[in-house]
Design an enzyme around this catalytic site. Sequence first.
Site, PDB file in Angstrom:
ATOM      1  N   ARG A  75       0.858  -1.185   0.000  1.00 44.93           N
ATOM      2  CA  ARG A  75       0.000   0.000   0.000  1.00 44.93           C
ATOM      3  C   ARG A  75       0.892   1.232   0.000  1.00 44.93           C
ATOM      4  O   ARG A  75       1.737   1.401   0.879  1.00 44.93           O
ATOM      5  CB  ARG A  75      -0.878   0.018   1.252  1.00 44.93           C
ATOM      6  CG  ARG A  75      -1.985  -1.017   1.214  1.00 44.93           C
ATOM      7  CD  ARG A  75      -3.067  -0.679   2.218  1.00 44.93           C
ATOM      8  NE  ARG A  75      -4.005  -1.773   2.369  1.00 44.93           N
ATOM      9  CZ  ARG A  75      -5.083  -1.936   1.592  1.00 44.93           C
ATOM     10  NH1 ARG A  75      -5.342  -1.081   0.626  1.00 44.93           N
ATOM     11  NH2 ARG A  75      -5.898  -2.953   1.797  1.00 44.93           N
ATOM     12  N   GLY A 114      -7.361   3.796  -4.388  1.00 46.57           N
ATOM     13  CA  GLY A 114      -6.175   4.634  -4.171  1.00 46.57           C
ATOM     14  C   GLY A 114      -5.197   4.484  -5.331  1.00 46.57           C
ATOM     15  O   GLY A 114      -4.625   5.471  -5.817  1.00 46.57           O
ATOM     16  N   THR A 135     -10.357  -5.219  -6.902  1.00 51.86           N
ATOM     17  CA  THR A 135     -10.719  -5.133  -5.482  1.00 51.86           C
ATOM     18  C   THR A 135     -11.872  -6.064  -5.145  1.00 51.86           C
ATOM     19  O   THR A 135     -12.829  -6.198  -5.928  1.00 51.86           O
ATOM     20  CB  THR A 135     -11.104  -3.708  -5.001  1.00 51.86           C
ATOM     21  OG1 THR A 135     -11.715  -3.807  -3.719  1.00 51.86           O
ATOM     22  CG2 THR A 135     -12.076  -2.982  -5.910  1.00 51.86           C
ATOM     23  N   ASP A 137     -13.811  -5.327  -2.945  1.00 52.12           N
ATOM     24  CA  ASP A 137     -14.880  -4.440  -2.461  1.00 52.12           C
ATOM     25  C   ASP A 137     -15.875  -4.032  -3.553  1.00 52.12           C
ATOM     26  O   ASP A 137     -16.954  -3.525  -3.247  1.00 52.12           O
ATOM     27  CB  ASP A 137     -14.278  -3.176  -1.840  1.00 52.12           C
ATOM     28  CG  ASP A 137     -13.445  -3.483  -0.607  1.00 52.12           C
ATOM     29  OD1 ASP A 137     -13.711  -4.516   0.036  1.00 52.12           O
ATOM     30  OD2 ASP A 137     -12.527  -2.706  -0.302  1.00 52.12           O
ATOM     31  N   MET A 179     -15.686  -8.120   4.905  1.00 56.23           N
ATOM     32  CA  MET A 179     -14.834  -6.972   4.556  1.00 56.23           C
ATOM     33  C   MET A 179     -15.608  -5.886   3.804  1.00 56.23           C
ATOM     34  O   MET A 179     -16.588  -6.173   3.115  1.00 56.23           O
ATOM     35  CB  MET A 179     -13.635  -7.415   3.734  1.00 56.23           C
ATOM     36  CG  MET A 179     -12.490  -7.900   4.600  1.00 56.23           C
ATOM     37  SD  MET A 179     -11.025  -8.242   3.631  1.00 56.23           S
ATOM     38  CE  MET A 179      -9.783  -8.217   4.913  1.00 56.23           C
ATOM     39  N   GLY A 180     -15.115  -4.676   3.912  1.00 54.56           N
ATOM     40  CA  GLY A 180     -15.749  -3.536   3.258  1.00 54.56           C
ATOM     41  C   GLY A 180     -15.888  -2.399   4.253  1.00 54.56           C
ATOM     42  O   GLY A 180     -16.854  -2.369   5.012  1.00 54.56           O
TER      43      GLY A 180
HETATM   44  O1  F6P Z   1      -9.606  -2.938  -0.153  1.00 55.16           O
HETATM   45  C1  F6P Z   1      -9.808  -4.280   0.089  1.00 55.16           C
HETATM   46  C2  F6P Z   1      -9.835  -4.618   1.527  1.00 55.16           C
HETATM   47  O2  F6P Z   1      -9.883  -5.986   1.497  1.00 55.16           O
HETATM   48  C3  F6P Z   1     -10.968  -4.056   2.407  1.00 55.16           C
HETATM   49  O3  F6P Z   1     -12.209  -4.640   2.255  1.00 55.16           O
HETATM   50  C4  F6P Z   1     -10.410  -4.257   3.788  1.00 55.16           C
HETATM   51  O4  F6P Z   1     -10.996  -3.449   4.718  1.00 55.16           O
HETATM   52  C5  F6P Z   1      -8.983  -3.902   3.585  1.00 55.16           C
HETATM   53  O5  F6P Z   1      -8.673  -4.238   2.240  1.00 55.16           O
HETATM   54  C6  F6P Z   1      -8.052  -4.534   4.567  1.00 55.16           C
HETATM   55  O6  F6P Z   1      -6.785  -4.675   4.025  1.00 55.16           O
HETATM   56  P1  F6P Z   1      -5.376  -4.625   4.757  1.00 55.16           P
HETATM   57  O7  F6P Z   1      -5.530  -5.389   6.029  1.00 55.16           O
HETATM   58  O8  F6P Z   1      -4.473  -5.282   3.776  1.00 55.16           O
HETATM   59  O9  F6P Z   1      -5.048  -3.207   4.982  1.00 55.16           O
END
Ligand code: F6P
Length: 359
Positions: A75, A114, A135, A137, A179-180
């Site tokens: 990231r 992002g 994604t 999401d 997740m989301g």
């Molecule tokens: O963007 C995808 C996603 O899986 C989200 O749903 C989740 O909240 C996030 O990434 C968590 O990712 P990480 O733990 O890698 O920061």
Amino acid sequence: MTRVGLLTSGGDCQALNATLRGVAKGLYNLYGDEVELFGFIDGYKGLMYEDYRKMSPVDFTGLLTRGGTILGSSRQPFKLMREPDPNGLDKVEAMKYTYRRMRLDCLVVLGGNGSQKTANLLSQEGLNVIGLPKTIDNDLWGTDNTFGFQSAVDIATDVIDCIHTTASSHNRIFIVEIMGHKTGWLTLNAGIAGGADIILIPEIPYNIDSIISKIKQRAAHGNGFTIIAVAEGAVSQEVAAMDKKERKKHLAKRKDPSVSYEIARLITEATGREVRVTVPGHMQRGGTPCPYDRVLSSRLGATAAQMIQRGEFGVMVAIKNRVVTSVPLEEVAGKLKLVDPASDVIGEARLLGISFGDD
Ligand code: F6P
């Protein structure tokens, strides 16, 4: 010779490799020996620090079913792109320098929200960039579907299915946290597919009393168990009414590990009943892509290769009404695709008796 850079950025998902394969196969078939592919390691980090490897056709074999990403990912928040790294390096200038020094003709970015913002920034800075919508999401603007989403729906649905049998044996209330953080696509789809009784998503703030009365109503009708699918970013109506600063402060003070545990505690306090919470977490991003995603990734990847050949840059490849098309990166950047609370699917779910915690 056409020289193409590839990178996978942000949180991973199931069909990244399948998409890389689609782009590579498309390019090798269109250009033969007249194309060279370079894979940047760990996303934009590789582009910043010139960390890459030259790829060959054999690198892209066996990838259709392989989860994760062979290039690695990291990231690199968009909001920090204009801030120098700890050694004072200008990240944007460094990425432009690498691109030019490698004499690339195009950079292909597999990423979510992002990452597409950074792709747009690099495009505005004069690089030839093509984005591919990744994604679990499914919240990228301009495309009906993102790759990874359907695979994650399958996994989250399997979790709810498993919980269903044990919940009914023990007459228990179960929360499955899906997740989301910002959008509820995954929770909504897995919730409907898994037969959840209550679905809580960020787009429809909930009222705890409504959740409790749904549980009581079910019990009164002889349904001892209740399944609640909760998006990790679900918010109560009180929290939704707060401004951004207040909300941040409130969430920082929360004593429960997540919204699901908070809801579980409040249900127990109000009903005296035990509530179990299941959090499948990153399992939802792991494993093999489902067939739908394999097809989608292959189509998007092959189309990206055609776009490179046509010199169509500054766009994200997208699927709309089952047709693969493209959308300008500047239209995608910074916009979230949210679940519309007034959409048909929400109305249909309500008609099935599913509560969104807002009645
Ligand atoms: O963007 C995808 C996603 O899986 C989200 O749903 C989740 O909240 C996030 O990434 C968590 O990712 P990480 O733990 O890698 O920061």
